[in-house]
Design a protein around this motif. Structure first.
Motif, mmCIF file in Angstrom:
data_model
loop_
_atom_site.group_PDB
_atom_site.id
_atom_site.type_symbol
_atom_site.label_atom_id
_atom_site.label_comp_id
_atom_site.label_asym_id
_atom_site.label_seq_id
_atom_site.Cartn_x
_atom_site.Cartn_y
_atom_site.Cartn_z
ATOM 1 N N TRP A 19 -36.309 29.740 -100.221
ATOM 2 C CA TRP A 19 -37.418 28.976 -100.805
ATOM 3 C C TRP A 19 -38.720 29.228 -100.058
ATOM 4 O O TRP A 19 -39.781 29.385 -100.675
ATOM 5 C CB TRP A 19 -37.092 27.485 -100.786
ATOM 6 N N SER A 36 -36.151 32.307 -107.007
ATOM 7 C CA SER A 36 -35.418 31.896 -105.809
ATOM 8 C C SER A 36 -34.046 31.343 -106.183
ATOM 9 O O SER A 36 -33.046 31.595 -105.495
ATOM 10 C CB SER A 36 -36.214 30.862 -105.012
ATOM 11 N N ASN A 62 -30.629 28.693 -97.992
ATOM 12 C CA ASN A 62 -31.437 28.256 -99.137
ATOM 13 C C ASN A 62 -32.874 27.989 -98.719
ATOM 14 O O ASN A 62 -33.822 28.406 -99.406
ATOM 15 C CB ASN A 62 -30.845 26.996 -99.756
ATOM 16 N N ARG A 63 -33.053 27.303 -97.597
ATOM 17 C CA ARG A 63 -34.412 26.991 -97.146
ATOM 18 C C ARG A 63 -35.199 28.259 -96.845
ATOM 19 O O ARG A 63 -36.409 28.338 -97.131
ATOM 20 C CB ARG A 63 -34.361 26.077 -95.920
ATOM 21 N N ILE A 105 -30.388 32.760 -104.859
ATOM 22 C CA ILE A 105 -29.373 31.904 -104.230
ATOM 23 C C ILE A 105 -28.076 31.933 -105.034
ATOM 24 O O ILE A 105 -26.974 32.056 -104.467
ATOM 25 C CB ILE A 105 -29.912 30.468 -104.095
#
Length: 257
Positions: free
Chosen positions: A72, A44, A68-69, A48
């Motif tokens: 993830w 991940s 980003n969330r 990113i």
């Protein structure tokens, strides 16, 4: 650093390919995660970082926290085998984009990371990724071999970075107010430092009259400062002379995170 990222990728990929569920469920050196979760973290992170680099090259706005969330969350939802496979492709793509940058771009490109006050150069971004990648590779390797060490290609660059983070990572109060001046001497590569354990923790010049002398393979010093220093994972080449403190005292100063 980009060369070290490539050799690190090839090494970890060779360890990951063909691993069954039994290996992927092992507790890693990052005790809260199993091996597959470390691979998911690296995968991940690569995804990113790739988006950040592509945005800087294209001149577009950096991705926001919601992006980003979402990355993830998607990796968290993967099966263990999917994380292993996904890591291989995501990290390969990131290393390849670093390798594809020409000399002018490496010198002039500025990249916004969001958590730093201003954009940084390619060397800074590569160094941050190399640090994360190398320590988490060790977290995976040590689950398979307690004698695992940090990658030799990355040791020199990581040693150069120790001074930047040691004040934040070290806990001076672990010695109950006892100030200690430590001489630190490493091999492969050979370096010498002074480690001041007083009101704060700081790296500097080797003291002329140290209270104790720490001798160690160079790869162990970055592991020490990040808490990857359990007795079972400490090389026999690590020695501490002097009555001012013990290796267990040093482990308390650097509890990790």
């Amino acid at each position: 650093m980009i060369t070290a990222l490539r050799s690190g990728h090839e090494h970890l990929a060779s360890l990951v390919r063909g691993r069954g569920a039994g290996d992927l469920t092992r507790t890693s050196g990052a005790a809260a995660w199993d091996v597959s979760q470390v691979l998911g973290h690296l995968g991940s992170g690569a995804e990113i970082a790739l988006a950040v680099l592509e945005g800087a090259l294209d001149g577009t706005d950096p991705e926001d926290a919601e992006f980003n969330r979402s990355v993830w969350a998607r990796w968290d939802a993967m099966s263990r085998g999917e994380r292993a496979e996904g890591f291989l492709s995501a990290d390969e793509a990131l290393v390849a984009i670093f390798e594809g940058l020409d000399a002018q771009t490496r010198d002039e490109l500025r990249i916004s990371l969001g958590f730093l006050p201003e954009p940084v150069d390619v060397a800074t971004v590569a160094g941050l990724r190399l640090s994360e990648f190398t320590f988490h590779t060790w977290d995976i390797e040590v689950a398979l071999d307690p004698a695992a060490v940090l990658a030799s290609d990355a040791t020199g660059p990581l040693l150069d970075q120790v001074g930047m983070s040691i004040g934040r990572l070290g806990k001076a109060d672990a010695l109950d107010g006892r100030p200690v001046r430590l001489a630190v001497r490493t091999t492969a590569p050979e370096r010498s430092f002074g480690l001041d354990l007083g009101e704060a923790v700081a790296l500097g010049e080797e003291p002329a009259e140290p209270d104790a002398v720490l001798s160690a393979p160079a790869e162990w010093l970055p592991r020490l400062t990040t808490g990857r220093h359990a007795p079972a994972c400490t090389p026999t080449g690590v020695t501490l002379t002097g009555a001012a403190l013990t290796l267990d005292d040093l482990r308390r100063v650097f509890p990790g995170f």
